[in-house]
Design a protein around this motif. Structure first.
Motif, short mmCIF file in Angstrom:
data_model
loop_
_atom_site.label_atom_id
_atom_site.label_comp_id
_atom_site.label_asym_id
_atom_site.label_seq_id
_atom_site.Cartn_x
_atom_site.Cartn_y
_atom_site.Cartn_z
N TYR A 139 -5.29 4.70 -3.56
CA TYR A 139 -5.41 3.38 -4.17
C TYR A 139 -6.21 2.51 -3.21
O TYR A 139 -5.75 2.21 -2.09
CB TYR A 139 -4.05 2.77 -4.46
CG TYR A 139 -4.12 1.36 -5.01
CD1 TYR A 139 -4.77 1.09 -6.21
CD2 TYR A 139 -3.54 0.31 -4.32
CE1 TYR A 139 -4.84 -0.19 -6.70
CE2 TYR A 139 -3.59 -0.99 -4.81
CZ TYR A 139 -4.25 -1.24 -6.00
OH TYR A 139 -4.32 -2.50 -6.49
N LYS A 140 -7.40 2.13 -3.65
CA LYS A 140 -8.33 1.37 -2.79
C LYS A 140 -8.47 2.11 -1.45
O LYS A 140 -8.67 3.31 -1.43
CB LYS A 140 -7.84 -0.07 -2.62
CG LYS A 140 -7.78 -0.85 -3.93
CD LYS A 140 -7.33 -2.29 -3.71
CE LYS A 140 -7.31 -3.05 -5.04
NZ LYS A 140 -6.87 -4.46 -4.86
N ASN A 141 -8.38 1.38 -0.36
CA ASN A 141 -8.44 2.01 0.96
C ASN A 141 -7.09 1.95 1.67
O ASN A 141 -7.01 1.98 2.89
CB ASN A 141 -9.51 1.32 1.83
CG ASN A 141 -10.91 1.57 1.31
OD1 ASN A 141 -11.22 2.68 0.88
ND2 ASN A 141 -11.75 0.53 1.32
N PHE A 142 -6.01 1.88 0.86
CA PHE A 142 -4.69 1.72 1.43
C PHE A 142 -4.13 3.06 1.90
O PHE A 142 -4.52 4.13 1.43
CB PHE A 142 -3.73 1.11 0.40
CG PHE A 142 -4.09 -0.30 -0.01
CD1 PHE A 142 -5.09 -1.01 0.66
CD2 PHE A 142 -3.43 -0.91 -1.05
CE1 PHE A 142 -5.41 -2.31 0.30
CE2 PHE A 142 -3.75 -2.21 -1.43
CZ PHE A 142 -4.74 -2.91 -0.75
N ASP A 143 -3.17 2.97 2.83
CA ASP A 143 -2.41 4.15 3.25
C ASP A 143 -1.26 4.34 2.27
O ASP A 143 -0.51 3.41 1.98
CB ASP A 143 -1.86 3.97 4.66
CG ASP A 143 -2.95 3.80 5.70
OD1 ASP A 143 -4.00 4.46 5.55
OD2 ASP A 143 -2.78 2.99 6.64
N SER B 133 -3.53 -1.64 6.12
CA SER B 133 -3.45 -1.85 7.57
C SER B 133 -4.30 -3.02 8.02
O SER B 133 -3.91 -3.77 8.93
CB SER B 133 -3.89 -0.58 8.30
OG SER B 133 -3.06 0.51 7.96
N LYS B 134 -5.42 -3.22 7.39
CA LYS B 134 -6.32 -4.31 7.80
C LYS B 134 -5.70 -5.67 7.51
O LYS B 134 -5.82 -6.59 8.32
CB LYS B 134 -7.67 -4.17 7.09
CG LYS B 134 -8.45 -2.93 7.50
CD LYS B 134 -9.79 -2.87 6.79
CE LYS B 134 -10.59 -1.64 7.23
NZ LYS B 134 -11.89 -1.53 6.53
N ALA B 135 -5.08 -5.80 6.35
CA ALA B 135 -4.49 -7.10 5.98
C ALA B 135 -3.03 -7.22 6.43
O ALA B 135 -2.41 -8.25 6.23
CB ALA B 135 -4.57 -7.28 4.47
N SER B 136 -2.52 -6.14 7.05
CA SER B 136 -1.13 -6.11 7.52
C SER B 136 -0.15 -6.42 6.39
O SER B 136 0.81 -7.18 6.56
CB SER B 136 -0.93 -7.10 8.67
OG SER B 136 -1.71 -6.72 9.78
N THR B 137 -0.39 -5.85 5.20
CA THR B 137 0.52 -6.01 4.07
C THR B 137 1.08 -4.65 3.67
O THR B 137 0.45 -3.61 3.88
CB THR B 137 -0.18 -6.63 2.86
OG1 THR B 137 -1.25 -5.77 2.43
CG2 THR B 137 -0.73 -8.00 3.20
#
Length: 757
Positions: free
Chosen positions: A289-293, A313-317
């Motif tokens: 999903y998108k670039n999410f882990d 990880s980039k947006a820390s959400t």
């Protein structure tokens, strides 16, 4: 202890209430609440008093109290009665409407009225008329709720008058004393025989009624009775075929509810990724999903939906997301269900209707089972651990979605298996292990009536109807690490990964200084600096022993293999004269030169969480589990005196190189022999091996961000040290110039489709 109040009989040892054929087991918090009402039945109890004595911590919102009171009232509610056992007093608090009476555990409910009548007679002998009146009124309330007993104030007064008449006859006619006595004895014997006959018929009727009620109750609750350990063993041969073929360490296989797919994790040099594979073909699809882990968690009951971590990880959400695999091999992201919990959780499952997420949340000392209401977007307590040390970590919704198993774990006490029925909203204990037992990766069988989990020698199953545990000893193949059942004789399994841990010493700029001495096949871990030397644990000699690395490398203990399995990190006196050997329920003081051991004796057996040596080398400080709380205790080696210093919420004991002693809570570092009391900007409810003290700083490893959080002991100032890789443990020397780091590596593993007969 057993108490009777109103129509109910409360057994504290069994944690249950009983009324005729109805038996209800109380959850820990609700039982604690009932206990407090029973102990204070003579007064109105304020909400603040409940917070202080039942919840025992500072912040409890009104909703939590309201829910608990409501749940207790629901448990005490009888179908054919409108009586309220817990009364609300406006702006004052609550009270129990019946006065409880303590009875013998062996006394049946039928006898309650007789017992209470005797109590009234004894009390009324020397009491005022007001007291007699009050006692009789209380007794009437209790007697009226028991059909089998018809004792009343009238019969009591008649018996008393009969006794007075006999006394008067004896005084007025002394010559007839023997005759009267004989007549009285004959009447007494006749009355006794009559009472025995009446009692027999009443008891037989009561037993028959209870038997019928028990059958009906058992059918409503799922025919479950509490079973003790009843086990058999048999040997099995397994046949394993690969179920996936990816490179890396594969883990956490979970079979879909329809048995056609499975989810799993794969860890490789590219990171950890989630996949869905087919059990009827060779197709694998990565969850994206998108670039999410994405980290898969579980399948929804009777559905092709998955829940998983969705982390940016980039947006820390981070959220818990829902994925749809009904069009497999296409797996689509559907929506976010809830924010990721702040505290770590062991497990999470989505109910059959998709309304509630259940998850076991780790607290300071224990793990509670919480419920997230998806529509309301809020969390609430579902099953409280009541601060049991360990608590509720293992649970699972049955394949049919009708019930949930959960395990209650507390050190020093037997592990219990409970079933929660979603329809009746009642819990029942169905199995009790003979002792504290750690179970991992417990799963439902597909029949919704049995459990299975991996054990040291193979597999273990538990039949919830009979309480029969079957140990399936694997005679070929490797031990199983985790599994997910396909049917009664098939499961997806993962063999235990071979791991290797080693220690390396760096300067604080993370430049390598030494690792040659610590490299060996097997395990080396738990490093601790002692002056210019390093003490650590290793199994390089065949069993786990303490080793010392100075100019030479030397083994300093020779414990047998069974004892060495439970070695804890070294605790060393500041002059090196002795150290502590900790082994769960036992603690030994060991002389460094001679190896002579002295056992630290406590009055009762308690689980020892951690220990430290005082700066004067006279006192030992331990965190132990006592009455469902983790407390700090002091042991004086000279006088053998023991006293409690901290009543609750302690986790670990620590020493700095100078010998000062500290303990941690979930968020704070507190000095016992110093004035330090610091809020730590990291999770310190972690393993002891991931914390270290120098004379100046407290270090803790932040696993999420892969960095050391360093807190200055005098100012509380915090700084951070980024680590180039994830670590399994560390220690810093006294002057903050060197750090010993433990790293662990694992071999690749594969998911297999394993069958047995």
């Amino acid at each position: 202890m057993v108490f009777e109040f109103g129509a109910w009989r409360y057994n504290a040892e069994k944690s249950e209430i009983q009324c005729e054929g109805t038996v209800r087991e109380l959850e820990p918090l609700i039982e604690k609440l009932l206990n407090y009402f029973i102990s204070n039945s003579n007064k109105i109890i304020s909400r603040q008093e409940l917070i202080d004595h039942v919840w025992q911590h500072a912040y409890v919102d009104d909703n939590s109290i309201n829910r608990a009171i409501s749940e207790l009232r629901k448990q005490l509610k009888l179908p054919d009665s409108n009586h309220i056992y817990i009364k609300t007093h406006y702006r004052k608090g609550y009270s129990l409407t019946y006065v409880p009476v303590q009875v013998q555990a062996s006394t049946s409910t039928n006898q309650a009225g007789t017992i209470q009548t005797n109590t009234i007679q004894a009390n009324s002998t020397g009491a005022t008329s007001d007291n007699v009146s009050n006692d009789n009124a209380t007794n009437d309330n209790t007697i009226n709720s028991i059909d089998e007993v018809t004792t009343s104030k009238d019969s009591l007064s008649q018996d008393t008058q009969y006794s007075k008449d006999q006394d008067q006859d004896t005084q007025s006619n002394p010559g007839s004393e023997k005759t009267n006595t004989a007549k009285f004895n004959i009447k007494a014997i006749a009355a006794a025989i009559l009472l025995l006959v009446v009692f027999y018929f009443v008891y037989a009727s009561y037993a028959l009624s209870n038997s019928a009620d028990d059958v009906a109750s058992s059918q409503a609750a799922g025919n479950y009775d509490v079973h003790q350990d009843n086990s058999i063993e048999r040997d099995i041969e397994i046949n394993s075929l690969p179920a996936s073929w990816l490179i890396g360490a594969e883990s956490r296989p979970i079979v879909s509810p329809d048995g056609s797919m499975f989810s799993y994790l794969n860890k490789s040099d590219e990171g950890t990724k989630s996949f869905v594979g087919s059990l009827v073909g060779n197709t694998n699809t990565q969850l994206e999903y998108k670039n999410f882990d994405i980290y898969v968690i579980s399948w929804q009951v009777e559905s092709s939906n998955l829940i998983a971590y969705v982390r940016d990880s980039k947006a820390s959400t981070c959220h818990i997301g829902l994925f749809d695999a009904s069009a497999f091999p296409v797996v689509d992201f559907v929506k976010n269900l809830m924010p990721c919990p702040l505290n770590p959780f062991y497990k999470m499952e989505l109910d059959k209707l998709g309304q509630n997420l259940y998850y076991s949340r780790k607290g300071d000392n224990a793990t509670d089972l919480l419920l997230w209401d998806i529509e309301a977007q809020q969390s609430r307590m579902f099953l409280s651990s009541n601060d049991l040390y360990k608590g509720i970590r293992q649970f699972g919704i049955s394949p049919d979605g009708q019930k949930m198993f959960y395990l209650k774990e507390e050190h020093t006490k037997p592990t219990n298996v409970y079933i929660y029925d979603f329809q009746s909203k009642e819990s029942k204990k169905v199995f009790e292990f003979p002792k504290f037992t750690i179970l991992k990766n417990v799963n439902w069988y597909t029949d919704s009536n049995s459990l299975i989990w991996p054990s040291d020698s193979g597999l273990t199953t538990l039949d919830l109807d009979t309480g029969l545990t079957t140990h399936l000893n694997i005679t070929n193949g490797e031990p199983i690490n985790n599994l997910s059942p396909i049917n009664k004789t098939q499961a997806l399994t993962v063999s235990r990964a071979e791991s290797k841990s080693s220690i390396s010493i760096y300067d604080m700029a993370l430049n390598l200084i030494e690792d040659r001495k610590f490299q060996a096949d097997g395990q080396s871990f738990f490093p601790r600096f002692f002056n210019d030397q390093l003490m650590f644990v290793s199994n390089r000699s065949g069993s786990y022993q303490y080793w010392l690395a100075g100019e030479e490398l030397s083994q300093i203990t020779t414990y047998d293999k069974e004892y060495s399995r439970i070695i804890y990190p070294p605790r060393i006196a500041n002059d090196g004269s002795f150290y502590l050997l900790q082994a769960e329920y036992e603690l030994y003081l060991v002389e460094a030169d001679t190896g002579i051991k002295r056992k630290i004796e406590y009055k009762d057996e308690h689980f020892i969480n951690s220990a430290a040596i005082g700066p004067d080398k006279r006192k030992i400080y331990t965190v132990i589990s006592v009455n469902e709380k983790t407390q700090v205790w002091e042991y004086d080696l000279i006088s053998n005196n023991i006293k409690m210093l901290v009543p609750a919420n302690a986790i670990h004991m620590l020493n700095d190189p100078s010998g000062n002693v500290y303990y941690t809570t979930g968020t704070r570092l507190v000095g016992l022999t110093t004035s330090v009391d610091l809020e730590i900007e990291a999770d310190i409810n972690i393993y002891h091996s991931l914390m270290s003290l120098s004379n100046r700083y407290f270090y803790v490893y932040d696993r999420k961000n892969a960095q050391l959080v360093r807190t200055e002991l005098t100012t509380g100032e915090t700084s951070y040290i980024d680590m180039p890789q994830k670590i399994a443990g560390f220690a810093v020397n006294k002057d903050d110039t060197q750090i010993a780091i433990t790293t662990a590596t694992q071999t690749d593993t594969q998911i297999n489709r394993t069958s047995w007969k």
